[in-house]
Design a protein around this motif. Structure first.
Motif, PDB file in Angstrom:
ATOM      1  N   GLY A   1     -12.895  22.455 -12.893  1.00 15.49           N
ATOM      2  CA  GLY A   1     -12.889  23.480 -11.845  1.00 15.49           C
ATOM      3  C   GLY A   1     -11.567  24.214 -11.747  1.00 15.49           C
ATOM      4  O   GLY A   1     -11.537  25.446 -11.575  1.00 15.49           O
ATOM      5  N   ASP A   2     -10.457  23.473 -11.859  1.00 15.99           N
ATOM      6  CA  ASP A   2      -9.136  24.107 -11.790  1.00 15.99           C
ATOM      7  C   ASP A   2      -8.927  25.085 -12.942  1.00 15.99           C
ATOM      8  O   ASP A   2      -8.401  26.184 -12.753  1.00 15.99           O
ATOM      9  CB  ASP A   2      -8.026  23.048 -11.832  1.00 15.99           C
ATOM     10  CG  ASP A   2      -7.986  22.189 -10.576  1.00 15.99           C
ATOM     11  OD1 ASP A   2      -8.591  22.580  -9.551  1.00 15.99           O
ATOM     12  OD2 ASP A   2      -7.348  21.119 -10.631  1.00 15.99           O
ATOM     13  N   VAL A   3      -9.339  24.672 -14.127  1.00 13.58           N
ATOM     14  CA  VAL A   3      -9.175  25.540 -15.298  1.00 13.58           C
ATOM     15  C   VAL A   3     -10.090  26.756 -15.169  1.00 13.58           C
ATOM     16  O   VAL A   3      -9.669  27.889 -15.452  1.00 13.58           O
ATOM     17  CB  VAL A   3      -9.438  24.755 -16.606  1.00 13.58           C
ATOM     18  CG1 VAL A   3      -9.427  25.676 -17.813  1.00 13.58           C
ATOM     19  CG2 VAL A   3      -8.408  23.634 -16.762  1.00 13.58           C
ATOM     20  N   ASN A   4     -11.292  26.540 -14.719  1.00 18.70           N
ATOM     21  CA  ASN A   4     -12.225  27.650 -14.534  1.00 18.70           C
ATOM     22  C   ASN A   4     -11.659  28.662 -13.536  1.00 18.70           C
ATOM     23  O   ASN A   4     -11.737  29.875 -13.752  1.00 18.70           O
ATOM     24  CB  ASN A   4     -13.576  27.124 -14.068  1.00 18.70           C
ATOM     25  CG  ASN A   4     -14.664  28.157 -14.176  1.00 18.70           C
ATOM     26  OD1 ASN A   4     -14.851  28.764 -15.219  1.00 18.70           O
ATOM     27  ND2 ASN A   4     -15.378  28.366 -13.089  1.00 18.70           N
ATOM     28  N   GLU A   5     -11.078  28.164 -12.472  1.00 20.49           N
ATOM     29  CA  GLU A   5     -10.465  29.032 -11.467  1.00 20.49           C
ATOM     30  C   GLU A   5      -9.274  29.801 -12.069  1.00 20.49           C
ATOM     31  O   GLU A   5      -9.094  30.988 -11.800  1.00 20.49           O
ATOM     32  CB  GLU A   5     -10.000  28.195 -10.282  1.00 20.49           C
ATOM     33  CG  GLU A   5      -9.568  28.991  -9.081  1.00 20.49           C
ATOM     34  CD  GLU A   5      -9.244  28.085  -7.902  1.00 20.49           C
ATOM     35  OE1 GLU A   5      -8.130  28.232  -7.359  1.00 20.49           O
ATOM     36  OE2 GLU A   5     -10.086  27.239  -7.550  1.00 20.49           O
ATOM     37  N   ALA A   6      -8.493  29.125 -12.891  1.00 18.23           N
ATOM     38  CA  ALA A   6      -7.341  29.777 -13.530  1.00 18.23           C
ATOM     39  C   ALA A   6      -7.794  30.916 -14.434  1.00 18.23           C
ATOM     40  O   ALA A   6      -7.200  32.002 -14.424  1.00 18.23           O
ATOM     41  CB  ALA A   6      -6.527  28.752 -14.322  1.00 18.23           C
ATOM     42  N   PHE A   7      -8.851  30.689 -15.209  1.00 12.56           N
ATOM     43  CA  PHE A   7      -9.366  31.760 -16.068  1.00 12.56           C
ATOM     44  C   PHE A   7      -9.950  32.889 -15.218  1.00 12.56           C
ATOM     45  O   PHE A   7      -9.801  34.066 -15.543  1.00 12.56           O
ATOM     46  CB  PHE A   7     -10.408  31.232 -17.047  1.00 12.56           C
ATOM     47  CG  PHE A   7      -9.885  30.264 -18.070  1.00 12.56           C
ATOM     48  CD1 PHE A   7      -8.536  30.159 -18.365  1.00 12.56           C
ATOM     49  CD2 PHE A   7     -10.758  29.433 -18.749  1.00 12.56           C
ATOM     50  CE1 PHE A   7      -8.058  29.264 -19.311  1.00 12.56           C
ATOM     51  CE2 PHE A   7     -10.297  28.539 -19.710  1.00 12.56           C
ATOM     52  CZ  PHE A   7      -8.945  28.450 -19.983  1.00 12.56           C
ATOM     53  N   GLY A   8     -10.615  32.504 -14.138  1.00 13.97           N
ATOM     54  CA  GLY A   8     -11.223  33.504 -13.249  1.00 13.97           C
ATOM     55  C   GLY A   8     -10.213  34.351 -12.497  1.00 13.97           C
ATOM     56  O   GLY A   8     -10.541  35.440 -12.020  1.00 13.97           O
ATOM     57  N   SER A   9      -8.988  33.866 -12.399  1.00 18.52           N
ATOM     58  CA  SER A   9      -7.947  34.625 -11.689  1.00 18.52           C
ATOM     59  C   SER A   9      -7.587  35.921 -12.410  1.00 18.52           C
ATOM     60  O   SER A   9      -7.063  36.850 -11.805  1.00 18.52           O
ATOM     61  CB  SER A   9      -6.686  33.772 -11.537  1.00 18.52           C
ATOM     62  OG  SER A   9      -6.001  33.674 -12.782  1.00 18.52           O
ATOM     63  N   LYS A  10      -7.815  35.934 -13.707  1.00 18.41           N
ATOM     64  CA  LYS A  10      -7.456  37.075 -14.560  1.00 18.41           C
ATOM     65  C   LYS A  10      -5.955  37.360 -14.526  1.00 18.41           C
ATOM     66  O   LYS A  10      -5.512  38.477 -14.770  1.00 18.41           O
ATOM     67  CB  LYS A  10      -8.276  38.314 -14.210  1.00 18.41           C
ATOM     68  CG  LYS A  10      -9.761  38.094 -14.416  1.00 18.41           C
ATOM     69  CD  LYS A  10     -10.574  39.315 -14.127  1.00 18.41           C
ATOM     70  CE  LYS A  10     -12.043  38.983 -14.324  1.00 18.41           C
ATOM     71  NZ  LYS A  10     -12.901  40.129 -14.075  1.00 18.41           N
TER      72      LYS A  10
END
Length: 162
Positions: free
Chosen positions: A113-122
């Protein structure tokens, strides 16, 4: 009379269909259909699908693709491959249930989830930090699964470009 003729015609048709299907020869490439039983077919499929190594190979290829995507600032593509990594790992432990505990604890529950959020931050800095977090989790999982030699490969040398 019409009902009798229709019934007779239907019987002839069905008999010819069954005879035709039964008489079809198996081709040499019918490795699964040519098996003598369902048990033999399932054994062949199990052998063909192998263990956790194939899903891990896909994960490695997708991890490389994430690195390349981040290098191009293609955060959507990185997120896409990250999602596919989750699917691949879950499919992998269908075949090797003993791999599930560490996969879930180290990667899917604690890190994904943390990594997904980091990628989603753009945001490039956040995305690269997510990449490093993912890499660290992968390496920790290998150590927990008693295959630390997996960490000594070029894949884990990948990092944020200078």
């Amino acid at each position: 009379m019409k009902a009798i003729m229709l019934g007779f015609g239907l019987s002839v048709f069905l008999a010819s269909t069954v005879t035709h299907a039964d008489s079809q020869e198996k081709k040499p490439n019918d490795w699964l259909l040519g098996a003598k039983s369902d048990t033999e077919r399932f054994e062949s499929l199990q052998t063909y699908l192998r263990g956790f190594d194939q899903p891990m190979w896909e994960v490695g290829e997708r991890f490389r693709a994430i690195h390349e995507a981040l290098g191009r600032s293609n955060f959507e593509l990185a997120a896409y491959h990250w999602e596919k990594i989750r699917v691949t790992i879950k499919n992998g432990y269908l075949k090797r249930p003993a791999r599930r505990a560490n996969s879930d604890a180290i990667l899917l529950n604690a890190t994904w989830g943390d990594v997904n959020e980091a990628f989603g931050s753009k945001n490039a800095e956040q995305a690269w930090a997510g990449f490093e977090k993912a890499k660290t989790a992968c390496m920790a999982c290998h150590a927990a699964e008693s295959v630390p030699f997996m960490n000594n490969q070029a894949l884990f040398d990948l990092s944020k470009p200078d």
